[in-house]
Structures are given as structure tokens and as C-alpha cells.
Write a protein that holds these residues in place. Structure first.
Motif, PDB file in Angstrom:
ATOM      1  N   LEU A 312       0.843  -1.179   0.000  1.00 16.26           N
ATOM      2  CA  LEU A 312       0.000   0.000   0.000  1.00 16.26           C
ATOM      3  C   LEU A 312       0.883   1.235   0.000  1.00 16.26           C
ATOM      4  O   LEU A 312       1.970   1.229   0.577  1.00 16.26           O
ATOM      5  CB  LEU A 312      -0.895   0.044   1.244  1.00 16.26           C
ATOM      6  CG  LEU A 312      -1.966  -1.037   1.388  1.00 16.26           C
ATOM      7  CD1 LEU A 312      -2.547  -0.996   2.797  1.00 16.26           C
ATOM      8  CD2 LEU A 312      -3.062  -0.850   0.354  1.00 16.26           C
ATOM      9  N   PHE A 313       0.392   2.292  -0.621  1.00 13.70           N
ATOM     10  CA  PHE A 313       1.096   3.569  -0.627  1.00 13.70           C
ATOM     11  C   PHE A 313       0.733   4.381   0.613  1.00 13.70           C
ATOM     12  O   PHE A 313      -0.366   4.285   1.139  1.00 13.70           O
ATOM     13  CB  PHE A 313       0.710   4.373  -1.875  1.00 13.70           C
ATOM     14  CG  PHE A 313       1.192   5.788  -1.851  1.00 13.70           C
ATOM     15  CD1 PHE A 313       2.504   6.080  -2.160  1.00 13.70           C
ATOM     16  CD2 PHE A 313       0.349   6.818  -1.477  1.00 13.70           C
ATOM     17  CE1 PHE A 313       2.969   7.390  -2.122  1.00 13.70           C
ATOM     18  CE2 PHE A 313       0.804   8.128  -1.435  1.00 13.70           C
ATOM     19  CZ  PHE A 313       2.116   8.406  -1.760  1.00 13.70           C
ATOM     20  N   GLY A 314       1.692   5.219   1.082  1.00 10.73           N
ATOM     21  CA  GLY A 314       1.373   6.265   2.042  1.00 10.73           C
ATOM     22  C   GLY A 314       1.499   5.898   3.496  1.00 10.73           C
ATOM     23  O   GLY A 314       0.816   6.493   4.339  1.00 10.73           O
ATOM     24  N   LYS A 315       2.378   4.982   3.821  1.00 12.71           N
ATOM     25  CA  LYS A 315       2.521   4.564   5.217  1.00 12.71           C
ATOM     26  C   LYS A 315       2.775   5.771   6.114  1.00 12.71           C
ATOM     27  O   LYS A 315       3.664   6.572   5.883  1.00 12.71           O
ATOM     28  CB  LYS A 315       3.683   3.574   5.342  1.00 12.71           C
ATOM     29  CG  LYS A 315       3.801   2.910   6.704  1.00 12.71           C
ATOM     30  CD  LYS A 315       4.868   1.822   6.676  1.00 12.71           C
ATOM     31  CE  LYS A 315       4.921   1.074   8.009  1.00 12.71           C
ATOM     32  NZ  LYS A 315       5.941  -0.011   7.973  1.00 12.71           N
ATOM     33  N   GLY A 316       1.945   5.916   7.144  1.00  9.07           N
ATOM     34  CA  GLY A 316       2.077   7.008   8.089  1.00  9.07           C
ATOM     35  C   GLY A 316       1.353   8.275   7.698  1.00  9.07           C
ATOM     36  O   GLY A 316       1.285   9.216   8.500  1.00  9.07           O
ATOM     37  N   LEU A 317       0.787   8.323   6.491  1.00 14.68           N
ATOM     38  CA  LEU A 317       0.106   9.531   6.040  1.00 14.68           C
ATOM     39  C   LEU A 317      -1.388   9.470   6.363  1.00 14.68           C
ATOM     40  O   LEU A 317      -1.950   8.416   6.644  1.00 14.68           O
ATOM     41  CB  LEU A 317       0.299   9.722   4.530  1.00 14.68           C
ATOM     42  CG  LEU A 317       1.735   9.917   4.045  1.00 14.68           C
ATOM     43  CD1 LEU A 317       1.749  10.092   2.534  1.00 14.68           C
ATOM     44  CD2 LEU A 317       2.396  11.102   4.733  1.00 14.68           C
ATOM     45  N   ARG A 318      -2.021  10.628   6.289  1.00 15.79           N
ATOM     46  CA  ARG A 318      -3.460  10.737   6.512  1.00 15.79           C
ATOM     47  C   ARG A 318      -4.201   9.797   5.566  1.00 15.79           C
ATOM     48  O   ARG A 318      -4.026   9.837   4.354  1.00 15.79           O
ATOM     49  CB  ARG A 318      -3.895  12.180   6.269  1.00 15.79           C
ATOM     50  CG  ARG A 318      -5.377  12.409   6.137  1.00 15.79           C
ATOM     51  CD  ARG A 318      -5.653  13.865   5.778  1.00 15.79           C
ATOM     52  NE  ARG A 318      -7.034  14.078   5.393  1.00 15.79           N
ATOM     53  CZ  ARG A 318      -7.480  13.984   4.138  1.00 15.79           C
ATOM     54  NH1 ARG A 318      -6.643  13.678   3.154  1.00 15.79           N
ATOM     55  NH2 ARG A 318      -8.745  14.198   3.871  1.00 15.79           N
ATOM     56  N   ARG A 401       8.821   4.024  -7.757  1.00 24.22           N
ATOM     57  CA  ARG A 401       8.852   4.705  -6.469  1.00 24.22           C
ATOM     58  C   ARG A 401       7.905   5.899  -6.551  1.00 24.22           C
ATOM     59  O   ARG A 401       7.678   6.460  -7.621  1.00 24.22           O
ATOM     60  CB  ARG A 401      10.262   5.178  -6.111  1.00 24.22           C
ATOM     61  CG  ARG A 401      10.790   6.281  -7.013  1.00 24.22           C
ATOM     62  CD  ARG A 401      12.171   6.735  -6.573  1.00 24.22           C
ATOM     63  NE  ARG A 401      12.663   7.847  -7.384  1.00 24.22           N
ATOM     64  CZ  ARG A 401      13.866   8.401  -7.235  1.00 24.22           C
ATOM     65  NH1 ARG A 401      14.694   7.939  -6.324  1.00 24.22           N
ATOM     66  NH2 ARG A 401      14.231   9.413  -7.989  1.00 24.22           N
ATOM     67  N   THR A 402       7.354   6.253  -5.433  1.00 27.18           N
ATOM     68  CA  THR A 402       6.462   7.413  -5.373  1.00 27.18           C
ATOM     69  C   THR A 402       6.728   8.155  -4.077  1.00 27.18           C
ATOM     70  O   THR A 402       6.750   7.549  -3.003  1.00 27.18           O
ATOM     71  CB  THR A 402       4.984   6.991  -5.428  1.00 27.18           C
ATOM     72  OG1 THR A 402       4.760   6.234  -6.623  1.00 27.18           O
ATOM     73  CG2 THR A 402       4.084   8.216  -5.443  1.00 27.18           C
ATOM     74  N   ALA A 403       6.937   9.442  -4.197  1.00 23.76           N
ATOM     75  CA  ALA A 403       7.173  10.271  -3.024  1.00 23.76           C
ATOM     76  C   ALA A 403       5.837  10.683  -2.410  1.00 23.76           C
ATOM     77  O   ALA A 403       4.766  10.235  -2.817  1.00 23.76           O
ATOM     78  CB  ALA A 403       7.996  11.491  -3.411  1.00 23.76           C
ATOM     79  N   THR A 404       5.910  11.556  -1.431  1.00 32.53           N
ATOM     80  CA  THR A 404       4.738  11.919  -0.637  1.00 32.53           C
ATOM     81  C   THR A 404       3.644  12.571  -1.484  1.00 32.53           C
ATOM     82  O   THR A 404       3.884  13.536  -2.202  1.00 32.53           O
ATOM     83  CB  THR A 404       5.166  12.884   0.485  1.00 32.53           C
ATOM     84  OG1 THR A 404       6.198  12.259   1.247  1.00 32.53           O
ATOM     85  CG2 THR A 404       4.006  13.210   1.394  1.00 32.53           C
ATOM     86  N   LEU A 405       2.458  11.999  -1.380  1.00 35.13           N
ATOM     87  CA  LEU A 405       1.235  12.548  -1.969  1.00 35.13           C
ATOM     88  C   LEU A 405       0.086  12.212  -1.026  1.00 35.13           C
ATOM     89  O   LEU A 405       0.162  11.214  -0.295  1.00 35.13           O
ATOM     90  CB  LEU A 405       0.939  11.917  -3.344  1.00 35.13           C
ATOM     91  CG  LEU A 405       1.769  12.332  -4.549  1.00 35.13           C
ATOM     92  CD1 LEU A 405       1.422  11.445  -5.736  1.00 35.13           C
ATOM     93  CD2 LEU A 405       1.528  13.788  -4.900  1.00 35.13           C
ATOM     94  N   PRO A 406      -1.005  12.958  -1.047  1.00 33.49           N
ATOM     95  CA  PRO A 406      -2.173  12.537  -0.286  1.00 33.49           C
ATOM     96  C   PRO A 406      -2.637  11.154  -0.759  1.00 33.49           C
ATOM     97  O   PRO A 406      -2.677  10.888  -1.966  1.00 33.49           O
ATOM     98  CB  PRO A 406      -3.212  13.612  -0.605  1.00 33.49           C
ATOM     99  CG  PRO A 406      -2.401  14.822  -0.970  1.00 33.49           C
ATOM    100  CD  PRO A 406      -1.199  14.283  -1.683  1.00 33.49           C
TER     101      PRO A 406
END
Length: 502
Positions: A312-318, A401-406
Motif C-alpha cells: 500500500l502507498f502512504g505509510k504514516g500519512l493521513r 517509487r512514489t514520493a509523498t502525496l495525499p
């Protein structure tokens, strides 16, 4: 100036020269900050809608601005948009612009925003950001005044403002079609640019958010990570972008540089093309997801400095679905799935590149692990300058790879049917309906719960093996201050207007 990226051989030649002789410019103490990035070759452009590489995004950030920007947790901070609000249905958004000007003195107006968003949404441009504006009804959207816009959507979307801060959502003057010498509203003005070569920008003395602390900013193309480090240590550049975990470990304690490390901020993954054999067979998708050792990948490819991923993408993000159980390696299950699919000995390539310092090691390790379950995977190295555009259409398995996004932004872009960056070819009416229900839900808690349900679908069948989250590492000269640790894609990343030279 040189028209080609720096290589080890060229660096040896440059080492014998002073910065003045090497670059044909004044010495560094005149206030020129030199930053080294991997570059995109002769097809590079300063059109902000075409931002496939981090260097593209950093140059766009210097020249242009967006309505909003992302904080480290992907919450929004105002930029060109001073304020915004929606109606109760989430279909009509009113945006008030702050007082800001383009480099040629023209004010940034509602017409500029409408033009920019309409351009981004144009399928002919193939911008990866077009998905964010797919619901805008431009025929009914309008400028209410010079600094007020009303955007009308074809369906409710309470996550709509998140798209305004995405890479590629920069605002350009209305009517702009030529980006050879672009005019923006960012902290730096255009001076010169050679595709595949350097770019030089000068500080914008009238920038609405303050005058940059450095007089000039030069982007120096250095594709090889070793060459970027050598350029930094020899004083040819002041900033080396995107370093591998092993390199960071070696530089720790080196008195010549400072390390900026944003821990666990960049998803490292393998995308499987679900529309083509062999991964049109769900059993082989599941076999790969079960056959990879995420702990070993973190230990080796990320030198133990990353975090384990759960596909999954976005570990730790909203909005990240942290309650989904961690997927573990199950070699017996993976082997049985391969046998069941009649795919023992099946050969395919794992697309890789040196565009990321850890990709080569990860590709080798993944190939070895998949051989243990009966698949003959082999790394195939592609050119870094075209890698991310090539894997959209070529190959069946590719490192990404993908950097920070909502998280909602990522889900819409990467997994919605015919999404603007849906490289996997994933399509699910149930998933699309969940996204629509989520974005139409005004209550944030309920909205995020629906996005969590959507993540359960892609966790099982989306074709994304998100095996880890790497620490984003940048090294800067000790004479540089004001550049701070931040996840890529966020406001503080590549914020060179705050940099100072001693």
C-alpha cells in the motif's frame, strides 16, 4: 556551459579546474547555489505539466507556484490560493487568490488559474496531473473577479483541493504555449536552460513570499549517484540529490557535508501489468506478492534504513489503511500458485534503472527471490532519462517509487479505471464506486473510512508490490544553510529560495 550531464570522466577533468574556469561563471561566493540532480536528457522541458523526474519538479517549484502546497503530513498550506470553500454538495468551489505577480509584472489572476487547469486537464498533453481536474466542468466554471474563481464540478469531491498542490499543477500565465523561456510566479526567474544540460535561474526580487537568499540557482545534471557525491565533495556543487542508503551510511560523519534524511517517506515498489500475460492471471499476481521477502529487501536494498511496506502507498500519512494485516512471505503458497497456473519456469523481465540508487540491488534480489518460487525473472536495465515514461507501455513488471502525496490523490491517479498514471491497468467498478462515494462524503472521518475500504481492494488485486519505504537522503555542503529535511513533493523539499551560502 557544458551541455551534457557530468560523468566520472568529466568530473576528473573538472577537478583540475577552478569553479570559474569549469563553469564559465563567477566563483560560488557571488551567491550562486549549484544543485546536482539526475536529469532527463535531450527531451527535457520546462513545461510544468511534464514533471516525470524529481529534477523537473524542483525546477518547476523554482519557476512557478501552485494554489496550495503539501505539509509533511499531506495537509494543505495556502500558496497562491489565500482561501477556498465549497458549497454543501462539494460541487462548487470558490477560491480567492492572494496578491501575487508573474515575473513580467502581470498579476496572477483567476483567468490564469482557469487557463492552467484547463490545460492540465487536456488529454492531448498527457499530464499525469490531469486526473485531479477530470471532474471540472470548465464550461460552467468562471472568474468572479480578478482574484476570485468559481470551479464547478460534475460530481461532488471534498478532496478536490488536494490536487491543486500536486506536481504538475503549477499556474502559468493565460495563453502560454511556449516554455523555452517560461514566465512564472515562483521565487526564481528564468535565465537559461539546455535540455539535458544545466538550467540557471535568478532570484525574483518581487516574489510575494519573500526574496530568495541566493542570487542565482543552477541545476547541474549528474545522473550517476557516485558522480553527484564526488561533485559535492570536490566543491563543484553544493547539493547532491537522491542518495542511496549505503552512500548515506558512508557519508555520515564526513565533516565536509551535512545529511538531510526524511525517513520512510518514499514508497519502493514493483508494479505488475494486469492487462498482459503473465499477470493477467491473478494467481501469478498473488504468487509474486507472496514470494517476495520484504524484510530482506529492506535489509539489503535499503541498507536497513527503510521501513517494511505492506503493498500500500502512504505509510504514516493521513488516510493510510494501517489496520490491514501485514503481508508476509509465504514460499509454499507462492510455489503452489505458480504450479496451479502452469507457469513453472516462466521467464519475464523486471524493468529497472539507475534512476533510483536502490533499484539495481532491488531488481537483483527480487529476481533471486522469485526464482525460489519457480519463476525465471531477470533484471532489464533501462535508461534513467526515459525510464518512467517507458514503463507506462513497456514490460510487464517494473520497479517504481512514489514520493509523498495525499493517499486519496494517489488512489485516484494510480488505480481508478483509466487513471492518468494507472500503469498497472487495474480496473474495478467496485473500487471506482468507493472512490466516488468517498469523495462525495463531507464528513472527513467517514470519507477516510471509505478510502480504507478502497485500499483493501487494491491490496488484494491492484498489482502493486509496495515492499518498502526508503529514507530520502540529500547531502549538502557545510557552507549551505536553510535547506531543511523534508519528504519529496512537500513544500519544504527543494526549497532553494530559503538556502543561504556562507
Amino acid at each position: 556551459m557544458t551541455r551534457h550531464p557530468l560523468t566520472r570522466r568529466r568530473l576528473l577533468a573538472l577537478a583540475a579546474l577552478t569553479p570559474l574556469a569549469a563553469c564559465g561563471t563567477a566563483p560560488a561566493d557571488t551567491g550562486r547555489l549549484r544543485v546536482a540532480f539526475a536529469a532527463g536528457g535531450s527531451k527535457e522541458t520546462l513545461d510544468p505539466t511534464q514533471v516525470s523526474l524529481f529534477v523537473d519538479q524542483a525546477r518547476a517549484k523554482a519557476l512557478f507556484d501552485t494554489l496550495v502546497a503539501y505539509n509533511a503530513d499531506t495537509s494543505l498550506r495556502p500558496r497562491l490560493a489565500e482561501s477556498w470553500e465549497s458549497d454543501a454538495a462539494g460541487t462548487r468551489w470558490r477560491i480567492r487568490l492572494r496578491q501575487a505577480a508573474f515575473h513580467d509584472g502581470r498579476p496572477v489572476t483567476a483567468d490564469d488559474v482557469l487557463y492552467s487547469f484547463r490545460r492540465i486537464a487536456d488529454p492531448a498533453l498527457a499530464s499525469s496531473s490531469r486526473q485531479y481536474f477530470a471532474k471540472v466542468d470548465f464550461a460552467r466554471s468562471k472568474a468572479l473577479s480578478l482574484n476570485e474563481i468559481e470551479l464547478t464540478l460534475t460530481a461532488p469531491d471534498f478532496e478536490f483541493p488536494s490536487g491543486w498542490g500536486a506536481p504538475g499543477a503549477e499556474i502559468v500565465p493565460a495563453g502560454t504555449t511556449d516554455f523555452t523561456a517560461p514566465v512564472g510566479s515562483g521565487p526564481f526567474r528564468f535565465v537559461s536552460f539546455t535540455p539535458g544540460g544545466p538550467a540557471v535561474f535568478r532570484k525574483n526580487e518581487s516574489h510575494w513570499d519573500g526574496v530568495p537568499s541566493v542570487d542565482e540557482l543552477e541545476f547541474v545534471p549528474v545522473n550517476e549517484e557516485t558522480a553527484r557525491v564526488n561533485a559535492l565533495l570536490s566543491g563543484q556543487v553544493d547539493y547532491a540529490h537522491d542518495l542511496a542508503a549505503g552512500t548515506a551510511a558512508r557519508l555520515a560523519g564526513d565533516g565536509r557535508v551535512s545529511l538531510l534524511e526524511a525517513k520512510g517517506t518514499t514508497m519502493q515498489g514493483l508494479i505488475l501489468r494486469l492487462t498482459q500475460p503473465p499477470f493477467s492471471d491473478p494467481r501469478l499476481v498473488r504468487a509474486v506478492l507472496s514470494g517476495v521477502d520484504r524484510e530482506a529487501l529492506n535489509r539489503v536494498a535499503l541498507a536497513g534504513r527503510g521501513e517494511i511496506g505492506n503493498d500500500l502507498f502512504g505509510k504514516g500519512l493521513r488516510g493510510y489503511a494501517a489496520d490491514i494485516p501485514q503481508r508476509r512471505r509465504d514460499v509454499d503458497l507462492a510455489r503452489s500458485l505458480v504450479r496451479e497456473a502452469g507457469a513453472e519456469g516462466l521467464a519475464f523481465a523486471v524493468e529497472t534503472s539507475d534512476v533510483d540508487p536502490g533499484f539495481a540491488t532491488a531488481a537483483t534480489l527480487i529476481s533471486q527471490q522469485l526464482k525460489e518460487i519457480g519463476l525465471a525473472a531477470t533484471p532489464n536495465t533501462r535508461a534513467s532519462s526515459t525510464y518512467f515514461s517507458e514503463i507506462k507501455t513497456k514490460g510487464v513488471a517494473a520497479l517504481t517509487r512514489t514520493a509523498t502525496l495525499p493517499v486519496p490523490t494517489f488512489l485516484n491517479q494510480r488505480f481508478r479505471t483509466r487513471g492518468s498514471n494507472n500503469v498497472n491497468g487495474f480496473g474495478s467498478p467496485e473500487f471506482d464506486a468507493l472512490l466516488d462515494r468517498a469523495t462525495a462524503t463531507a464528513d472527513e472521518r467517514a470519507r477516510l473510512a471509505l478510502f480504507g475500504d478502497a485500499q483493501r481492494i487494491v491490496h488484494e488485486s491492484g498489482g502493486l508490490l509496495a515492499w518498502g519505504f526508503s529514507t530520502w537522503t540529500i547531502a549538502v555542503s557545510k557552507r549551505v544553510s536553510g535547506v531543511v529535511t523534508a519528504p519529496p513533493n512537500t513544500f519544504d523539499w527543494a526549497r532553494f529560495d530559503r538556502a543561504r551560502l556562507s
